[in-house]
Design a protein around this motif. Structure first.
Motif, PDB file in Angstrom:
ATOM      1  N   ASP A  12       0.811  -1.215   0.000  1.00 44.97           N
ATOM      2  CA  ASP A  12       0.000   0.000   0.000  1.00 44.97           C
ATOM      3  C   ASP A  12       0.844   1.265   0.000  1.00 44.97           C
ATOM      4  N   GLU A  13       2.052   1.186   0.503  1.00 45.97           N
ATOM      5  CA  GLU A  13       2.906   2.359   0.599  1.00 45.97           C
ATOM      6  C   GLU A  13       4.254   2.059  -0.044  1.00 45.97           C
ATOM      7  N   PRO A  14       4.335   2.185  -1.338  1.00 46.85           N
ATOM      8  CA  PRO A  14       5.594   1.860  -2.015  1.00 46.85           C
ATOM      9  C   PRO A  14       6.707   2.815  -1.620  1.00 46.85           C
ATOM     10  N   VAL A  15       7.902   2.274  -1.586  1.00 41.94           N
ATOM     11  CA  VAL A  15       9.089   3.034  -1.225  1.00 41.94           C
ATOM     12  C   VAL A  15       9.922   3.294  -2.477  1.00 41.94           C
ATOM     13  N   LEU A  16      10.402   4.518  -2.609  1.00 43.64           N
ATOM     14  CA  LEU A  16      11.282   4.892  -3.706  1.00 43.64           C
ATOM     15  C   LEU A  16      12.719   4.930  -3.206  1.00 43.64           C
ATOM     16  N   THR A  17      13.599   4.201  -3.878  1.00 41.86           N
ATOM     17  CA  THR A  17      15.024   4.230  -3.537  1.00 41.86           C
ATOM     18  C   THR A  17      15.769   5.060  -4.577  1.00 41.86           C
ATOM     19  N   ILE A  18      16.542   6.018  -4.086  1.00 38.95           N
ATOM     20  CA  ILE A  18      17.386   6.846  -4.946  1.00 38.95           C
ATOM     21  C   ILE A  18      18.792   6.262  -4.906  1.00 38.95           C
ATOM     22  N   LEU A  19      19.235   5.732  -6.053  1.00 41.02           N
ATOM     23  CA  LEU A  19      20.547   5.109  -6.149  1.00 41.02           C
ATOM     24  C   LEU A  19      21.542   6.146  -6.668  1.00 41.02           C
ATOM     25  N   THR A  20      22.542   6.467  -5.861  1.00 40.28           N
ATOM     26  CA  THR A  20      23.452   7.570  -6.189  1.00 40.28           C
ATOM     27  C   THR A  20      24.903   7.102  -6.184  1.00 40.28           C
ATOM     28  N   PRO A  21      25.487   6.901  -7.364  1.00 35.43           N
ATOM     29  CA  PRO A  21      26.916   6.604  -7.433  1.00 35.43           C
ATOM     30  C   PRO A  21      27.710   7.911  -7.484  1.00 35.43           C
ATOM     31  N   VAL A  22      28.797   7.986  -6.742  1.00 31.41           N
ATOM     32  CA  VAL A  22      29.561   9.233  -6.639  1.00 31.41           C
ATOM     33  C   VAL A  22      31.053   8.939  -6.754  1.00 31.41           C
ATOM     34  N   ARG A  23      31.725   9.756  -7.530  1.00 37.64           N
ATOM     35  CA  ARG A  23      33.192   9.733  -7.548  1.00 37.64           C
ATOM     36  C   ARG A  23      33.696  11.151  -7.799  1.00 37.64           C
ATOM     37  N   ASN A  24      34.423  11.683  -6.842  1.00 35.01           N
ATOM     38  CA  ASN A  24      35.056  13.005  -6.965  1.00 35.01           C
ATOM     39  C   ASN A  24      34.061  14.085  -7.368  1.00 35.01           C
ATOM     40  N   LEU A  43       7.360   7.909   0.767  1.00 39.72           N
ATOM     41  CA  LEU A  43       8.392   7.118   1.428  1.00 39.72           C
ATOM     42  C   LEU A  43       9.600   6.995   0.506  1.00 39.72           C
ATOM     43  N   CYS A  44      10.749   7.376   1.030  1.00 41.50           N
ATOM     44  CA  CYS A  44      11.924   7.510   0.191  1.00 41.50           C
ATOM     45  C   CYS A  44      13.163   7.145   0.990  1.00 41.50           C
ATOM     46  N   GLU A  45      14.162   6.597   0.326  1.00 41.30           N
ATOM     47  CA  GLU A  45      15.460   6.355   0.930  1.00 41.30           C
ATOM     48  C   GLU A  45      16.542   6.674  -0.096  1.00 41.30           C
ATOM     49  N   ILE A  46      17.738   6.954   0.400  1.00 40.93           N
ATOM     50  CA  ILE A  46      18.892   7.231  -0.452  1.00 40.93           C
ATOM     51  C   ILE A  46      19.960   6.191  -0.160  1.00 40.93           C
ATOM     52  N   VAL A  47      20.488   5.582  -1.212  1.00 37.47           N
ATOM     53  CA  VAL A  47      21.647   4.704  -1.066  1.00 37.47           C
ATOM     54  C   VAL A  47      22.754   5.290  -1.934  1.00 37.47           C
ATOM     55  N   LEU A  48      23.767   5.840  -1.283  1.00 37.06           N
ATOM     56  CA  LEU A  48      24.879   6.473  -1.985  1.00 37.06           C
ATOM     57  C   LEU A  48      26.117   5.603  -1.858  1.00 37.06           C
ATOM     58  N   VAL A  49      26.737   5.326  -3.007  1.00 37.35           N
ATOM     59  CA  VAL A  49      27.983   4.562  -3.009  1.00 37.35           C
ATOM     60  C   VAL A  49      29.101   5.464  -3.514  1.00 37.35           C
ATOM     61  N   ASP A  50      30.106   5.659  -2.669  1.00 35.46           N
ATOM     62  CA  ASP A  50      31.276   6.430  -3.072  1.00 35.46           C
ATOM     63  C   ASP A  50      32.274   5.483  -3.730  1.00 35.46           C
ATOM     64  N   ASP A  51      32.545   5.731  -5.015  1.00 33.29           N
ATOM     65  CA  ASP A  51      33.393   4.841  -5.814  1.00 33.29           C
ATOM     66  C   ASP A  51      34.863   5.265  -5.733  1.00 33.29           C
ATOM     67  N   PHE A 101      20.469   8.863  -9.628  1.00 29.97           N
ATOM     68  CA  PHE A 101      20.687  10.287  -9.412  1.00 29.97           C
ATOM     69  C   PHE A 101      22.175  10.536  -9.252  1.00 29.97           C
ATOM     70  N   ALA A 102      22.775  11.201 -10.228  1.00 27.73           N
ATOM     71  CA  ALA A 102      24.215  11.447 -10.208  1.00 27.73           C
ATOM     72  C   ALA A 102      24.565  12.565  -9.233  1.00 27.73           C
ATOM     73  N   GLY A 103      25.787  12.541  -8.737  1.00 28.72           N
ATOM     74  CA  GLY A 103      26.220  13.481  -7.719  1.00 28.72           C
ATOM     75  C   GLY A 103      26.501  14.880  -8.214  1.00 28.72           C
ATOM     76  N   ASP A 104      26.286  15.149  -9.498  1.00 27.91           N
ATOM     77  CA  ASP A 104      26.495  16.496 -10.021  1.00 27.91           C
ATOM     78  C   ASP A 104      25.208  17.134 -10.549  1.00 27.91           C
ATOM     79  N   ASP A 105      24.082  16.446 -10.420  1.00 27.88           N
ATOM     80  CA  ASP A 105      22.812  16.963 -10.940  1.00 27.88           C
ATOM     81  C   ASP A 105      21.928  17.492  -9.805  1.00 27.88           C
ATOM     82  N   LEU A 106      20.752  17.996 -10.167  1.00 25.09           N
ATOM     83  CA  LEU A 106      19.789  18.496  -9.192  1.00 25.09           C
ATOM     84  C   LEU A 106      18.447  17.818  -9.441  1.00 25.09           C
ATOM     85  N   LEU A 107      17.822  17.358  -8.379  1.00 26.00           N
ATOM     86  CA  LEU A 107      16.561  16.636  -8.474  1.00 26.00           C
ATOM     87  C   LEU A 107      15.383  17.592  -8.319  1.00 26.00           C
TER      88      LEU A 107
END
Length: 315
Positions: A12-24, A43-51, A101-107
């Motif tokens: 009933d309450e779907p969750v949106l995951t924002i996948l964010t890869p980041v390097r420099n 409902l939202c979460e962010i998963v950021l991976v620093d490469d 969602f890239a680390g240099d853009d705006l949402l």
């Protein structure tokens, strides 16, 4: 081959995951993360991976996560590339739907409910589904490249990673992204073609795409750089044909085989032969031609300002 990720949301309450890869991305990351402002109730979460960043990106992300009202994971990884970072982010995700969602853009936070609903409503949630919103370029350093609205007319099925949303049913096939690929875009399109999916168009602006010297693709690249990047990106179509050989549709197979043949000719500089490849769309043929020889690439580059002016007049 599929990858299984965590999943803990309710139907009933779907969750949106924002996948964010980041390097420099230290120069842009604070404003990038600050732009993630989902409407109340989503409902939202962010998963950021620093490469393997060599700047302050990881520290900036950790500081933001510590004070964020949105659940956020920051994962540090060795420098293994963008595809590997996204694969790792997905393994940690709990959502029903996903955006890149890239680390240099705006949402654009106000567009998130539409992007989520498009791939999770009703029966859509049970079968692979991809939606694409609109996005607009901006640039602090190259004002002539700013203000362009995408996707351009006729290029709606050229999927841009930051503009898409997709559900878990699609993600189960999409991941893991082949890690020899430089980014996610061509793999998204290859899989959509293989499964003969209609990408749901969303008439809303969901992303501001930053153009700067560090972009991996775009109009600031030389012919040699563009050629090398296309060789790497277009490998996705042959990889999709191999991975999904038993479930690919007949029409999907024909389209993939046409693109694979065209890329073979493009990479060898056989621009004239590209005119006679059967089963290739008009837009694919034009893009392959424009990137098949230095003189054609230069001609495209000269014509782009006029094309941008024409686009701006139409939108």
């Amino acid at each position: 081959m599929t990858t299984t990720a965590q999943h803990s949301s309710s139907e009933d309450e779907p969750v949106l995951t924002i996948l964010t890869p980041v390097r420099n991305e230290a120069a842009f990351l604070k404003s990038c993360l600050a732009s993630i402002e989902p409407p109340s109730g989503l409902l939202c979460e962010i998963v950021l991976v620093d490469d393997g960043s060599e700047d302050e990106s990881a520290a900036i992300a950790a500081d933001f996560a510590a004070g964020s009202a949105i659940p956020m994971q920051v994962i540090r990884n060795g420098h293994r590339g963008k595809a590997a970072a996204l694969n790792l982010a997905f393994l940690a995700a709990r959502g029903d739907a996903f955006i890149f969602f890239a680390g240099d853009d705006l949402l654009v936070g106000s567009a998130l409910p539409a992007r989520l609903a498009a791939v999770t409503a009703g029966m859509t949630a049970r079968s692979p589904c991809v939606a694409q919103c609109r996005y607009r370029s901006f640039s602090d350093t190259h004002p002539g490249l700013a203000g362009i609205l995408f996707p351009r007319p006729g290029m709606e099925d050229h999927i841009a990673g930051g503009a898409v949303s997709f559900n878990r049913a699609f993600a189960g096939r999409y991941f893991p992204i082949p890690e020899q690929l430089p980014n996610e875009d061509s793999w998204l399109r290859a899989l959509a073609i293989a499964l003969d999916l209609q990408v749901v168009p969303l008439d809303c602006l969901g992303l501001h795409y930053r153009i700067h010297a560090g972009n991996s693709v775009g109009p600031l690249r030389s012919f040699a750089e563009a050629d090398r990047n296309l060789r790497e990106r277009n490998a996705a179509y042959a990889l999709a044909l191999e991975r999904f050989d038993r479930e690919i549709t007949a029409s999907g197979r024909r389209r993939l085989e046409a693109i694979i043949r065209a890329e073979e000719l493009r990479s060898r500089g056989r621009w004239l032969a590209l005119l006679f490849v059967g089963g290739l769309s008009r837009i694919d043929r034009a893009m392959m031609l424009a990137n098949s020889a230095p003189w054609l690439y230069a001609l495209k580059t000269r014509l782009l300002p006029k094309l941008r002016h024409w686009i701006r007049r139409r939108v």
